[in-house]
Design an enzyme around this catalytic site. Structure first.
Site, mmCIF file in Angstrom:
data_model
loop_
_atom_site.group_PDB
_atom_site.id
_atom_site.type_symbol
_atom_site.label_atom_id
_atom_site.label_comp_id
_atom_site.label_asym_id
_atom_site.label_seq_id
_atom_site.Cartn_x
_atom_site.Cartn_y
_atom_site.Cartn_z
ATOM 1 N N HIS A 157 0.584 -1.210 0.037
ATOM 2 C CA HIS A 157 0.022 0.105 0.262
ATOM 3 C C HIS A 157 0.705 1.583 0.493
ATOM 4 O O HIS A 157 1.691 1.094 0.416
ATOM 5 C CB HIS A 157 -1.237 0.004 0.988
ATOM 6 N N THR B 229 13.525 -7.228 3.327
ATOM 7 C CA THR B 229 13.096 -5.774 2.738
ATOM 8 C C THR B 229 14.649 -5.003 1.850
ATOM 9 O O THR B 229 13.975 -4.685 1.124
ATOM 10 C CB THR B 229 13.924 -4.823 3.895
ATOM 11 N N LYS B 230 15.535 -5.887 2.194
ATOM 12 C CA LYS B 230 17.188 -5.493 0.692
ATOM 13 C C LYS B 230 17.605 -7.103 0.013
ATOM 14 O O LYS B 230 16.679 -7.997 0.925
ATOM 15 C CB LYS B 230 18.164 -5.021 1.580
ATOM 16 N N LYS C 180 26.231 -15.370 7.953
ATOM 17 C CA LYS C 180 27.304 -15.798 6.798
ATOM 18 C C LYS C 180 27.398 -15.877 5.270
ATOM 19 O O LYS C 180 26.243 -15.904 4.877
ATOM 20 C CB LYS C 180 27.926 -16.363 7.786
#
Length: 202
Positions: A129, A181-182, A199
């Site tokens: 959203h 998120t990345k 790692k």
């Protein structure tokens, strides 16, 4: 005593045989159902490859023909939902495994590589959203979309969330409960909220 023991082991052997037979019949029924389901889905415009096993409780939805494709020998678990709405596309490679209760929802483009395993109750989406403007209700601000790419031979642990715009490289491992998120480099092991690199695999 010896006679009683022989009788006991004979009963156990019969029970084991029955369980094996029941198991074999269950697998055969599932394969037959999956074949029928695959044929049905393909007649409805889905792209389901050969040998795909689909649970009877899995749900597919696409807003246009061939928006969802699944490679050969992939397994789709119970209560999964694979949803390609609007202009969304979902492509799942061969020999993948989507476990029970996982949701994959696209409005743009989600691609999942071959031999990737996604554990149960994960959520993967390429849209969210919009919420930047305070003077407009969030429900009226529409959506933002960014494609998601998940490479080959990736392992995603249970209850993980993969958010829009993320690319996960080949051979990466996502720890259970991670919020990704990345983007994740190839062969990295990540975990946490937000997910961070722990790692690199050797």
């Amino acid at each position: 005593m010896a006679a009683n023991m022989n009788k006991y082991f004979s009963i156990l052997a019969r029970k084991g045989f029955v369980e094996c037979v029941v198991g074999a019949v269950s697998i055969s029924v599932m394969k037959l159902y999956s074949l029928v389901q695959s044929v049905f889905l393909n007649t409805r415009g889905y792209g389901i490859g050969s040998g795909v096993i689909v649970s009877p409780t899995a749900v597919f939805f696409q807003s246009r023909s061939r928006a969802i494709s699944v490679g050969r020998n992939t397994r789709i678990g119970r209560n999964t939902r694979i949803n390609a709405g609007f202009d969304g596309k979902i492509n799942i490679g061969a020999n993948a495994h989507i476990d029970d209760g996982t949701f994959i929802m696209a409005q743009e483009d989600i691609r999942i590589g071959s031999d990737t395993w996604i554990a149960g109750c994960c959520f993967i989406t390429d849209f969210n959203h919009s919420f930047e403007k305070r003077n407009i209700k969030i429900s009226d601000q529409g959506y933002e979309t960014k494609p998601v790419r998940i490479g080959a031979d990736v392992w995603i642990g249970t209850h993980s969330v993969i958010l829009p715009g993320v690319t996960i490289g080949d051979g990466a491992v996502i720890g259970a409960g991670s919020i990704v998120t990345k983007s994740v480099p190839p062969y990295a092991v990540v975990a946490g909220n937000p997910a961070k690199i722990i790692k690199l695999r050797k």
